[in-house]
Design a protein around this motif. Structure first.
Motif, PDB file in Angstrom:
ATOM      1  N   ARG A   1      30.398  42.350  47.531  1.00  0.00           N
ATOM      2  CA  ARG A   1      29.878  41.558  46.417  1.00  0.00           C
ATOM      3  C   ARG A   1      30.743  41.720  45.172  1.00  0.00           C
ATOM      4  O   ARG A   1      30.944  40.764  44.411  1.00  0.00           O
ATOM      5  N   LYS A   2      31.270  42.909  44.947  1.00  0.00           N
ATOM      6  CA  LYS A   2      32.142  43.114  43.800  1.00  0.00           C
ATOM      7  C   LYS A   2      33.457  42.345  43.977  1.00  0.00           C
ATOM      8  O   LYS A   2      33.998  41.788  43.014  1.00  0.00           O
ATOM      9  N   GLU A   3      33.964  42.304  45.188  1.00  0.00           N
ATOM     10  CA  GLU A   3      35.183  41.533  45.459  1.00  0.00           C
ATOM     11  C   GLU A   3      34.949  40.048  45.171  1.00  0.00           C
ATOM     12  O   GLU A   3      35.787  39.380  44.543  1.00  0.00           O
ATOM     13  N   ARG A   4      33.833  39.530  45.650  1.00  0.00           N
ATOM     14  CA  ARG A   4      33.531  38.115  45.427  1.00  0.00           C
ATOM     15  C   ARG A   4      33.370  37.809  43.941  1.00  0.00           C
ATOM     16  O   ARG A   4      33.839  36.765  43.457  1.00  0.00           O
ATOM     17  N   ALA A   5      32.710  38.718  43.219  1.00  0.00           N
ATOM     18  CA  ALA A   5      32.523  38.508  41.790  1.00  0.00           C
ATOM     19  C   ALA A   5      33.864  38.501  41.065  1.00  0.00           C
ATOM     20  O   ALA A   5      34.081  37.696  40.150  1.00  0.00           O
ATOM     21  N   GLU A   6      34.776  39.386  41.482  1.00  0.00           N
ATOM     22  CA  GLU A   6      36.097  39.433  40.855  1.00  0.00           C
ATOM     23  C   GLU A   6      36.861  38.139  41.112  1.00  0.00           C
ATOM     24  O   GLU A   6      37.532  37.609  40.216  1.00  0.00           O
TER      25      GLU A   6
ATOM     26  N   TYR B   1      37.718  47.709  43.695  1.00  0.00           N
ATOM     27  CA  TYR B   1      37.168  46.730  42.763  1.00  0.00           C
ATOM     28  C   TYR B   1      36.209  47.407  41.783  1.00  0.00           C
ATOM     29  O   TYR B   1      35.005  47.133  41.752  1.00  0.00           O
ATOM     30  N   PHE B   2      36.765  48.296  40.989  1.00  0.00           N
ATOM     31  CA  PHE B   2      36.049  48.958  39.899  1.00  0.00           C
ATOM     32  C   PHE B   2      36.764  48.604  38.605  1.00  0.00           C
ATOM     33  O   PHE B   2      37.993  48.713  38.515  1.00  0.00           O
ATOM     34  N   GLY B   3      35.989  48.188  37.590  1.00  0.00           N
ATOM     35  CA  GLY B   3      36.604  47.723  36.358  1.00  0.00           C
ATOM     36  C   GLY B   3      37.564  48.722  35.739  1.00  0.00           C
ATOM     37  O   GLY B   3      38.625  48.363  35.246  1.00  0.00           O
TER      38      GLY B   3
ATOM     39  N   MET C   1      44.803  26.034  39.191  1.00  0.00           N
ATOM     40  CA  MET C   1      44.108  25.898  40.455  1.00  0.00           C
ATOM     41  C   MET C   1      43.310  27.152  40.748  1.00  0.00           C
ATOM     42  O   MET C   1      43.652  28.249  40.313  1.00  0.00           O
ATOM     43  N   SER C   2      42.259  26.981  41.530  1.00  0.00           N
ATOM     44  CA  SER C   2      41.437  28.119  41.926  1.00  0.00           C
ATOM     45  C   SER C   2      42.157  28.927  42.996  1.00  0.00           C
ATOM     46  O   SER C   2      42.954  28.405  43.768  1.00  0.00           O
ATOM     47  N   THR C   3      41.858  30.220  42.998  1.00  0.00           N
ATOM     48  CA  THR C   3      42.391  31.055  44.061  1.00  0.00           C
ATOM     49  C   THR C   3      41.565  30.840  45.320  1.00  0.00           C
ATOM     50  O   THR C   3      40.421  30.411  45.266  1.00  0.00           O
ATOM     51  N   GLU C   4      42.116  31.127  46.453  1.00  0.00           N
ATOM     52  CA  GLU C   4      41.401  30.995  47.714  1.00  0.00           C
ATOM     53  C   GLU C   4      40.293  32.021  47.770  1.00  0.00           C
ATOM     54  O   GLU C   4      40.474  33.165  47.383  1.00  0.00           O
ATOM     55  N   THR C   5      39.117  31.608  48.215  1.00  0.00           N
ATOM     56  CA  THR C   5      37.994  32.532  48.325  1.00  0.00           C
ATOM     57  C   THR C   5      37.795  32.905  49.777  1.00  0.00           C
ATOM     58  O   THR C   5      37.674  32.056  50.654  1.00  0.00           O
ATOM     59  N   PHE C   6      37.785  34.186  50.029  1.00  0.00           N
ATOM     60  CA  PHE C   6      37.559  34.705  51.379  1.00  0.00           C
ATOM     61  C   PHE C   6      37.139  36.150  51.256  1.00  0.00           C
ATOM     62  O   PHE C   6      37.373  36.790  50.238  1.00  0.00           O
ATOM     63  N   ASP C   7      36.525  36.658  52.286  1.00  0.00           N
ATOM     64  CA  ASP C   7      36.121  38.060  52.307  1.00  0.00           C
ATOM     65  C   ASP C   7      37.326  38.932  52.543  1.00  0.00           C
ATOM     66  O   ASP C   7      38.119  38.658  53.440  1.00  0.00           O
ATOM     67  N   GLY C   8      37.465  40.004  51.757  1.00  0.00           N
ATOM     68  CA  GLY C   8      38.591  40.921  51.956  1.00  0.00           C
ATOM     69  C   GLY C   8      38.454  41.664  53.257  1.00  0.00           C
ATOM     70  O   GLY C   8      37.357  41.817  53.799  1.00  0.00           O
ATOM     71  N   CYS C   9      39.568  42.157  53.773  1.00  0.00           N
ATOM     72  CA  CYS C   9      39.531  42.899  55.020  1.00  0.00           C
ATOM     73  C   CYS C   9      39.503  44.388  54.736  1.00  0.00           C
ATOM     74  O   CYS C   9      39.757  44.799  53.625  1.00  0.00           O
TER      75      CYS C   9
END
Length: 220
Positions: free
Chosen positions: A193-198, A113-115, A212-220
């Motif tokens: 935090r970068k994953e959540r922001a993305e 998750y780097f721009g 529709m919104s994408t599902e929000t969850f913590d990546g594994c």
């Protein structure tokens, strides 16, 4: 078993080095040499106990040296991680601690998750860091300078020192459990935090388009 979860775009070079799993071609050649040498010695009447283990150990060291030499090839990808681990080769391979996490692998390979990376694979159009807006969001920017991660960075520096280049991080990780834990903690906290922001950005974009919104969850 040596395992590292990584983006599928990571090269084999970048995926194998963190796990210390040698390229299969080198391993196959080593086992063939050990087998042939064992047969030669047995035919010559040498049946000393532990001979197989000695041959395997010798070939293991040979594989490691061949692998190290191979990482110096200019035609290979992933120069950043190759140089960092090669500079700390013995300590990296002789350590008795440390396991790879998905987010630690992102920091080591730069695929995550780097721009700049997300832009390169066509997922976003602008590589600028959305957390500070000051520069392209590379892995070096995230780890070393982005003001958004100042608190996490200072905690990391308290353990590993001022130099946060990958070569220095690999050295700190290899030398102690504390160093490994500090780098892993930084990677987990920041990349989460970068994953959540993305995901939030993706959801906002979809809402603006009426989707529709994408599902929000913590990546594994």
């Amino acid at each position: 078993m040596w395992v590292a979860a990584a983006y599928r775009t990571a090269s084999f070079v970048a995926a194998f080095l963190p796990t210390r799993a040698p390229p299969l071609g080198l391993v196959a050649d080593a086992r063939a040499r050990a087998f042939n040498r064992m047969r030669e010695l047995q035919h010559a009447g040498d049946t000393a106990s532990g001979l197989g283990r000695e041959l395997a150990a010798a070939e293991g060291l040979r594989v490691r040296e061949q692998w190290k030499a191979n990482t110096e090839r200019s035609d290979l990808p992933s120069e950043r991680i190759r140089c960092a681990i090669r500079a700390n080769w013995e300590e990296w391979f002789n350590r008795s601690h440390g396991g790879m996490s998905f987010r630690l692998t992102q920091v080591m390979t730069g695929h995550g998750y780097f721009g700049s990376f997300q832009c390169r694979i066509g997922k976003i159009a602008n590589p600028t860091c959305e957390h500070c807006g000051r520069a392209a969001d590379t892995v070096e920017h995230t780890v070393e300078v982005c003001p958004a991660w100042h608190k996490e960075r200072e905690i990391l520096r308290a353990t590993v020192g001022e130099d946060l280049t990958l070569t220095s991080l690999v050295r700190a990780m290899a030398r102690s459990r504390e160093g490994w834990a500090a780098v892993t903690r930084f990677a987990d906290q920041v990349m989460t935090r970068k994953e959540r922001a993305e995901r939030e950005s993706a959801n906002n974009a979809k809402r603006e388009r009426g989707g529709m919104s994408t599902e929000t969850f913590d990546g594994c």
